[in-house]
Design a protein around this motif. Structure first.
Motif, mmCIF file in Angstrom:
data_model
loop_
_atom_site.group_PDB
_atom_site.id
_atom_site.type_symbol
_atom_site.label_atom_id
_atom_site.label_comp_id
_atom_site.label_asym_id
_atom_site.label_seq_id
_atom_site.Cartn_x
_atom_site.Cartn_y
_atom_site.Cartn_z
ATOM 1 N N HIS A 1 -70.588 -4.941 -60.299
ATOM 2 C CA HIS A 1 -69.382 -5.435 -59.638
ATOM 3 C C HIS A 1 -68.162 -4.623 -60.084
ATOM 4 O O HIS A 1 -68.164 -4.022 -61.169
ATOM 5 C CB HIS A 1 -69.181 -6.917 -59.951
ATOM 6 N N LYS B 1 -68.263 -8.093 -55.852
ATOM 7 C CA LYS B 1 -67.290 -8.846 -56.648
ATOM 8 C C LYS B 1 -66.618 -9.922 -55.784
ATOM 9 O O LYS B 1 -66.472 -11.080 -56.204
ATOM 10 C CB LYS B 1 -66.244 -7.908 -57.236
ATOM 11 N N ARG C 1 -69.118 -12.709 -55.085
ATOM 12 C CA ARG C 1 -69.354 -13.545 -56.275
ATOM 13 C C ARG C 1 -68.189 -14.509 -56.477
ATOM 14 O O ARG C 1 -68.394 -15.701 -56.743
ATOM 15 C CB ARG C 1 -69.505 -12.642 -57.501
ATOM 16 N N THR D 1 -68.452 -18.591 -56.439
ATOM 17 C CA THR D 1 -68.110 -19.384 -57.625
ATOM 18 C C THR D 1 -66.929 -20.307 -57.335
ATOM 19 O O THR D 1 -66.901 -21.453 -57.806
ATOM 20 C CB THR D 1 -67.785 -18.467 -58.817
ATOM 21 N N VAL E 1 -71.343 -16.321 -65.537
ATOM 22 C CA VAL E 1 -70.956 -15.628 -64.305
ATOM 23 C C VAL E 1 -71.193 -14.135 -64.525
ATOM 24 O O VAL E 1 -70.501 -13.508 -65.333
ATOM 25 C CB VAL E 1 -69.483 -15.891 -63.948
ATOM 26 N N TYR F 1 -76.787 -9.810 -57.663
ATOM 27 C CA TYR F 1 -76.512 -10.381 -56.346
ATOM 28 C C TYR F 1 -76.730 -11.891 -56.288
ATOM 29 O O TYR F 1 -76.860 -12.454 -55.194
ATOM 30 C CB TYR F 1 -77.411 -9.707 -55.297
ATOM 31 N N HIS F 2 -76.763 -12.571 -57.452
ATOM 32 C CA HIS F 2 -77.063 -13.989 -57.421
ATOM 33 C C HIS F 2 -76.416 -14.725 -58.593
ATOM 34 O O HIS F 2 -75.963 -14.106 -59.567
ATOM 35 C CB HIS F 2 -78.569 -14.208 -57.439
ATOM 36 N N LEU F 3 -76.421 -16.055 -58.502
ATOM 37 C CA LEU F 3 -75.978 -16.944 -59.576
ATOM 38 C C LEU F 3 -77.141 -17.859 -59.963
ATOM 39 O O LEU F 3 -77.976 -18.206 -59.132
ATOM 40 C CB LEU F 3 -74.781 -17.800 -59.126
#
Length: 492
Positions: A292, A380, A383, A387, A402, A407-409
């Motif tokens: 990011h 970025k 994300r 979030t 975080v 590409y994921h959480l």
């Protein structure tokens, strides 16, 4: 509208219209279809090809397309029940049965139903892929002298050299093999490094595809917990001693699924522990190019700081390009390189030369750094959008880390939540989710959810997807509390 969607929509319309024509009847010409549906000739050709592949249409060069005639003879139905006995007998003699549950892999590969937002995807949305640059690279590659000939078994020397420079340190082109994507490279490494029946240490949680690779090779995954700083060295040492394993598979950079980065103080410690155990470290460096914009300088691959051949490095171009751009480096030092090479040759001969040539054209073009910069900024933004939406609409889902890459959480669900119930409710609400259970090789400590922010069209779909997830959570959480189920209406 994206051409891929136009093809699907036109094929569906033509499929509905087929009843207007008798078997063998001629469909409208391509020119008529272009004018009627306001699409390009390429879209018409691809839609007809799709129907032809389904056996619904027959195309005749120079004559047009015709509705296929029904088959006059039925194919006899065979009896495959004998395979249950054969496969069971084969597994009875194995120390670790090779029966593989691929559901953790297919959940990120299968396309969701129409209208369902893809929070479970494992690849970039087409709008994030460098499609024009890849197409131009492939066109230039096809005109290179010898582009359609047989490549060297290890891969094109120039491409091996490029990957060696990307890894850094003292890694040379002679220590790099070109493989057809990260998944086959991991499978090759596991087969080369451990015989069937042996343990293999894995991060916990970890990538389900690697667990499937290990089990398919007859290996027994042994979990080693990770925290926000990566794998815990003291537990890694304990696991080596307790299991006798000779292989540890890890993702030191933006680990899947936690997003953790192996802390600087742990990097040398992990290599030291593995070296003292006489073990290899398989480094899956899968998303280095999905950093990011706010990440700062990245640590080097472990392989760059490994003079003793402890690390077997896997690094792919696929995640930053397209699911079909399957070009990967498999790097190692010492006698193990020959074993890796032999297994790869036996399994797949070589990676097709046009694809290797296209990879060279792509990474050597000015479009490549431009793509990486644009992708870094977009990831970025996505994300942050996800979030922010989660904090606003779903504060009860814990987000312990975080990530600044990938590409994921990775979210922890409230105690008592059934992941399967939530994923089913998500589909009803219009969003596809990835449950956490397949990421654990043993019993998970809690229920989790992995949400991808790269597989949808943009930040608007991210916000809408979180709203749909809120509706799914309301249904499941109210059920947990014993209240009557209620699903918020989700307008389409």
């Amino acid at each position: 509208m994206h051409q891929r969607n136009s093809v699907t929509e036109l094929a569906e319309q033509l499929r509905r219209d087929l009843d207007r024509y008798s078997p063998g009847g001629k469909l409208p010409s391509s020119r008529e279809l272009v004018e009627r549906f306001h699409v390009s000739p390429v879209t018409v050709a691809r839609a007809l090809a799709q129907l032809a592949a389904e056996g619904l249409v027959v195309t005749r060069p120079g004559a047009g397309a015709f509705r296929a005639r029904p088959r006059t003879t039925e194919t006899p139905v065979g009896d495959t029940s004998w395979q249950e006995v054969a496969l069971s007998a084969d597994g009875a003699a194995e120390l670790v049965p090779r029966t593989v549950d691929a559901s953790g892999v297919t959940v990120s590969l299968a396309a969701p139903p129409p209208g369902v937002l893809e929070f479970n995807g494992g690849y970039l949305h087409p709008s994030l892929q460098p499609e024009r640059a890849m197409a131009a690279a492939l066109a230039r590659a096809g005109r290179r002298p010898g582009a359609w000939g047989r490549p060297p078994l290890e891969g094109l020397p120039e491409l091996r050299e490029w990957f060696a420079r990307e890894i850094g340190g003292a890694v040379t082109a002679a220590e790099v093999l070109i493989a057809a994507g990260g998944q086959p490279a991991l499978a090759t490494a596991l087969r080369a490094l451990a015989p069937p029946g042996e343990p293999v240490l894995v991060e916990s949680p970890t990538y389900p595809g690697m667990l499937a690779c290990a089990r398919a090779a007859g290996l027994r995954p042994v979990p080693v917990p990770v925290d926000p700083d990566g794998v815990r060295p003291e537990l890694l040492a304990d696991a080596f001693r307790a299991s006798g394993a000779r292989v540890f598979v890890c993702q030191p950079l933006f680990q899947n699924p936690t997003g953790a980065v192996l802390a600087p103080g742990r990097r040398a410690e992990v290599l030291r522990i593995a070296r003292e155990a006489g073990a290899f470290v398989v480094e899956d460096d899968f998303v280095r190019r999905l950093v990011h914009a706010d990440a700062g300088p990245l640590p080097r691959p472990l392989a760059a700081d490994d003079p003793d051949g402890v690390v077997v490095h896997v690094g792919s171009l696929t995640k930053a390009t397209s699911p079909s751009f399957r070009v990967c480096a498999l790097a190692a030092r010492g006698p193990v390189l020959e074993r890796l090479r032999a297994i790869q040759v036996v399994d797949s001969f070589f990676v097709p030369r046009p694809l290797q040539e296209a990879a060279l054209e792509l990474v050597g073009s000015p479009a490549w750094p431009r793509h990486l910069r644009a992708l870094s900024a977009e990831l970025k933004a996505r994300r942050e959008a996800m979030t922010t939406a989660l904090a606003l609409h779903l504060p009860e889902l814990a987000l312990p880390h975080v990530p600044s890459g990938g590409y994921h959480l990775w979210l922890r669900l409230p105690d008592g939540t059934e992941e399967s119930a939530l994923t089913a409710a998500g589909l009803r609400a219009g969003v596809a989710l990835t449950p956490g259970r397949p990421y654990f090789s043993a019993e998970p400590p809690a229920a989790h959810l992995r949400l991808s922010f790269a597989a949808v069209a943009g930040t608007g779909e991210l916000t809408e997807g979180v709203r749909r997830l809120r509706a799914a959570c309301d249904e499941v959480f109210q059920s947990l509390r014993g209240a009557p189920k209620a699903v918020r209406p989700v307008p389409r």
